[in-house]
Write a protein that holds these residues in place. Structure first.
Motif, PDB file in Angstrom:
ATOM      1  N   UNK A  24       0.831  -1.199   0.000  1.00  0.00           N
ATOM      2  CA  UNK A  24       0.000   0.000   0.000  1.00  0.00           C
ATOM      3  C   UNK A  24       0.870   1.256   0.000  1.00  0.00           C
ATOM      4  N   UNK A  25       1.552   1.516  -1.095  1.00  0.00           N
ATOM      5  CA  UNK A  25       2.475   2.647  -1.189  1.00  0.00           C
ATOM      6  C   UNK A  25       1.807   3.941  -1.653  1.00  0.00           C
ATOM      7  N   UNK A  26       0.564   3.911  -2.141  1.00  0.00           N
ATOM      8  CA  UNK A  26      -0.045   5.124  -2.661  1.00  0.00           C
ATOM      9  C   UNK A  26      -0.302   6.130  -1.556  1.00  0.00           C
ATOM     10  N   UNK A  27      -0.453   7.387  -1.946  1.00  0.00           N
ATOM     11  CA  UNK A  27      -0.677   8.469  -0.996  1.00  0.00           C
ATOM     12  C   UNK A  27      -2.175   8.601  -0.749  1.00  0.00           C
ATOM     13  N   UNK A  28      -2.513   8.949   0.510  1.00  0.00           N
ATOM     14  CA  UNK A  28      -3.907   9.142   0.889  1.00  0.00           C
ATOM     15  C   UNK A  28      -4.063  10.470   1.605  1.00  0.00           C
ATOM     16  N   UNK A  29      -5.290  11.013   1.551  1.00  0.00           N
ATOM     17  CA  UNK A  29      -5.602  12.244   2.282  1.00  0.00           C
ATOM     18  C   UNK A  29      -6.115  11.871   3.657  1.00  0.00           C
ATOM     19  N   UNK A  30      -5.539  12.517   4.678  1.00  0.00           N
ATOM     20  CA  UNK A  30      -5.949  12.295   6.064  1.00  0.00           C
ATOM     21  C   UNK A  30      -6.469  13.616   6.594  1.00  0.00           C
ATOM     22  N   UNK A  31      -7.720  13.602   7.093  1.00  0.00           N
ATOM     23  CA  UNK A  31      -8.346  14.821   7.597  1.00  0.00           C
ATOM     24  C   UNK A  31      -8.336  14.786   9.114  1.00  0.00           C
ATOM     25  N   UNK A  32      -7.830  15.852   9.737  1.00  0.00           N
ATOM     26  CA  UNK A  32      -7.805  15.994  11.182  1.00  0.00           C
ATOM     27  C   UNK A  32      -8.908  16.924  11.676  1.00  0.00           C
ATOM     28  N   UNK A  33      -9.799  17.331  10.817  1.00  0.00           N
ATOM     29  CA  UNK A  33     -10.879  18.232  11.180  1.00  0.00           C
ATOM     30  C   UNK A  33     -10.544  19.677  10.866  1.00  0.00           C
ATOM     31  N   UNK A  42       1.644   3.756   3.762  1.00  0.00           N
ATOM     32  CA  UNK A  42       2.608   3.019   4.583  1.00  0.00           C
ATOM     33  C   UNK A  42       2.879   3.768   5.871  1.00  0.00           C
ATOM     34  N   UNK A  43       3.123   5.045   5.747  1.00  0.00           N
ATOM     35  CA  UNK A  43       3.425   5.875   6.916  1.00  0.00           C
ATOM     36  C   UNK A  43       2.211   5.916   7.846  1.00  0.00           C
ATOM     37  N   UNK A  44       1.019   6.058   7.301  1.00  0.00           N
ATOM     38  CA  UNK A  44      -0.200   6.104   8.096  1.00  0.00           C
ATOM     39  C   UNK A  44      -0.401   4.785   8.857  1.00  0.00           C
ATOM     40  N   UNK A  45      -0.170   3.668   8.179  1.00  0.00           N
ATOM     41  CA  UNK A  45      -0.310   2.365   8.828  1.00  0.00           C
ATOM     42  C   UNK A  45       0.690   2.218   9.977  1.00  0.00           C
ATOM     43  N   UNK A  46       1.934   2.589   9.739  1.00  0.00           N
ATOM     44  CA  UNK A  46       2.964   2.467  10.781  1.00  0.00           C
ATOM     45  C   UNK A  46       2.678   3.385  11.969  1.00  0.00           C
ATOM     46  N   UNK A  47       2.218   4.601  11.694  1.00  0.00           N
ATOM     47  CA  UNK A  47       1.898   5.534  12.776  1.00  0.00           C
ATOM     48  C   UNK A  47       0.734   4.974  13.614  1.00  0.00           C
TER      49      UNK A  47
END
Length: 137
Positions: A24-33, A42-47
């Motif tokens: 899962x190397x693709x980039x995703x948008x993460x919304x914090x509000x 990958x980074x999101x999964x590891x975090x």
């Protein structure tokens, strides 16, 4: 043995997570509000994995602290109970010594009483024999 099994299972899980992350190397948008960021999956999964591990660690640490506190309290209660029992044993030993002394004194008095009675009997016999002897003269 339990530690070895835990280590092996942990290594297998880390390898599986790493394989999953690499798929899962693709980039995703993460919304914090209040903001939105674009990061690799990958980074999101590891975090998320690290945050979950941190939460588990904090809960287990809290439980360990509680158990350690209870252990110390039980240990203190055990020591106090041991002291009480030791004091009770000392008192019982002292009572036993006093009873043995009283028994020795009691048996000694009984022996003395029996000997005094024998002496009185012998004296009375001597007196009777003396009377007989004086009456025969």
């Amino acid at each position: 043995m339990k530690k070895q099994i835990t280590t092996i299972v942990s290594i297998i899980l880390v390898i599986l997570i790493a394989i999953f992350a690499m798929l899962n190397l693709e980039k995703v948008n993460v919304s914090f509000g209040f903001t939105e960021i674009n990061i690799p999956l990958v980074f999101l999964i590891l975090v998320c994995l690290l945050i979950g591990a941190l939460i588990i660690f904090l809960f287990s640490s809290a439980q360990n602290l509680k158990k350690n506190r209870e252990y110390r309290e039980l240990q203190q209660q055990s020591l106090e109970r041991q002291r009480e029992l030791t004091a009770e044993i000392d008192q019982l030993q002292e009572s036993l010594k006093n009873l043995e002394l009283r028994l020795k004194n009691s048996s000694g008095k009984q022996e003395i009483g029996a000997k005094d009675q024998q002496i009185n009997e012998l004296e009375s016999e001597i007196e009777k024999l003396s009377n007989k002897l004086s009456s025969q003269k």
